[in-house]
Scaffold this motif. Structure first.
Motif, short mmCIF file in Angstrom:
data_model
loop_
_atom_site.label_atom_id
_atom_site.label_comp_id
_atom_site.label_asym_id
_atom_site.label_seq_id
_atom_site.Cartn_x
_atom_site.Cartn_y
_atom_site.Cartn_z
N UNK A 19 0.86 -1.18 0.00
CA UNK A 19 0.00 0.00 0.00
C UNK A 19 0.89 1.22 0.00
N UNK A 20 0.64 2.11 -0.91
CA UNK A 20 1.42 3.33 -0.98
C UNK A 20 0.48 4.51 -0.75
N UNK A 21 0.81 5.31 0.24
CA UNK A 21 0.00 6.48 0.57
C UNK A 21 0.61 7.73 -0.05
N UNK A 22 -0.23 8.66 -0.46
CA UNK A 22 0.32 9.93 -0.92
C UNK A 22 0.90 10.70 0.28
N UNK A 23 1.74 11.67 0.01
CA UNK A 23 2.42 12.39 1.08
C UNK A 23 1.44 13.09 1.99
N UNK A 24 0.35 13.60 1.46
CA UNK A 24 -0.59 14.37 2.26
C UNK A 24 -1.43 13.49 3.17
N UNK A 25 -1.49 12.19 2.91
CA UNK A 25 -2.26 11.29 3.76
C UNK A 25 -1.62 11.16 5.14
N UNK A 26 -0.34 11.40 5.25
CA UNK A 26 0.34 11.42 6.54
C UNK A 26 0.59 12.83 7.04
N UNK A 27 0.78 13.77 6.12
CA UNK A 27 1.12 15.14 6.52
C UNK A 27 -0.08 15.87 7.13
N UNK A 28 -1.26 15.70 6.59
CA UNK A 28 -2.41 16.44 7.10
C UNK A 28 -2.81 16.00 8.51
N UNK A 29 -2.91 14.72 8.82
CA UNK A 29 -3.21 14.36 10.21
C UNK A 29 -2.09 14.78 11.16
N UNK A 30 -0.85 14.72 10.72
CA UNK A 30 0.25 15.15 11.58
C UNK A 30 0.18 16.64 11.84
N UNK A 31 -0.16 17.42 10.84
CA UNK A 31 -0.31 18.86 11.00
C UNK A 31 -1.46 19.19 11.94
N UNK A 32 -2.57 18.49 11.80
CA UNK A 32 -3.72 18.71 12.69
C UNK A 32 -3.36 18.35 14.12
N UNK A 33 -2.65 17.25 14.32
CA UNK A 33 -2.24 16.84 15.65
C UNK A 33 -1.33 17.87 16.29
N UNK A 34 -0.35 18.35 15.55
CA UNK A 34 0.60 19.32 16.08
C UNK A 34 -0.10 20.63 16.41
N UNK A 35 -1.01 21.09 15.56
CA UNK A 35 -1.70 22.34 15.83
C UNK A 35 -2.59 22.23 17.06
N UNK A 36 -3.27 21.11 17.25
CA UNK A 36 -4.08 20.93 18.46
C UNK A 36 -3.20 20.79 19.69
N UNK A 37 -2.06 20.15 19.55
CA UNK A 37 -1.14 20.02 20.67
C UNK A 37 -0.62 21.39 21.10
N UNK A 38 -0.33 22.25 20.15
CA UNK A 38 0.13 23.60 20.46
C UNK A 38 -0.95 24.38 21.19
N UNK A 39 -2.19 24.22 20.77
CA UNK A 39 -3.28 24.91 21.46
C UNK A 39 -3.46 24.41 22.88
N UNK A 40 -3.27 23.13 23.09
CA UNK A 40 -3.42 22.59 24.44
C UNK A 40 -2.26 23.05 25.33
N UNK A 41 -1.04 23.07 24.81
CA UNK A 41 0.12 23.42 25.61
C UNK A 41 0.20 24.91 25.92
N UNK A 42 -0.44 25.74 25.11
CA UNK A 42 -0.39 27.18 25.33
C UNK A 42 -1.81 27.74 25.40
#
Length: 68
Positions: A19-42
């Motif tokens: 199975x080969x995923x496009x780059x955005x299939x991993x990048x978008x959830x990672x970006x969403x996770x990081x942005x929510x983590x930043x909101x929680x930490x600050x």
């Protein structure tokens, strides 16, 4: 007239899934996770909206229930 079936140029190896995923299939959830983590930490950057006090009281009650 029978329909032709397309065969793979390389047969699949047993026991391995290719199975080969496009780059955005991993990048978008990672970006969403990081942005929510930043909101929680600050939380100082998060501003509460002024709204109906009943909704605020409801959220406070739910928070009290879960923090017990």
């Amino acid at each position: 007239m029978p329909a032709r079936t397309h065969t793979r140029p390389h047969p699949a190896t047993p026991g391995r899934v290719d199975i080969r995923l496009p780059w955005w299939a991993l990048a978008l959830p990672a970006l969403a996770f990081v942005s929510l983590l930043v909101l929680i930490l600050n939380p100082a950057d998060a501003h509460a909206a002024t709204g109906d006090p009943a909704v605020t009281l409801l959220f406070e009650r739910v928070q009290q229930i879960f923090t017990r």
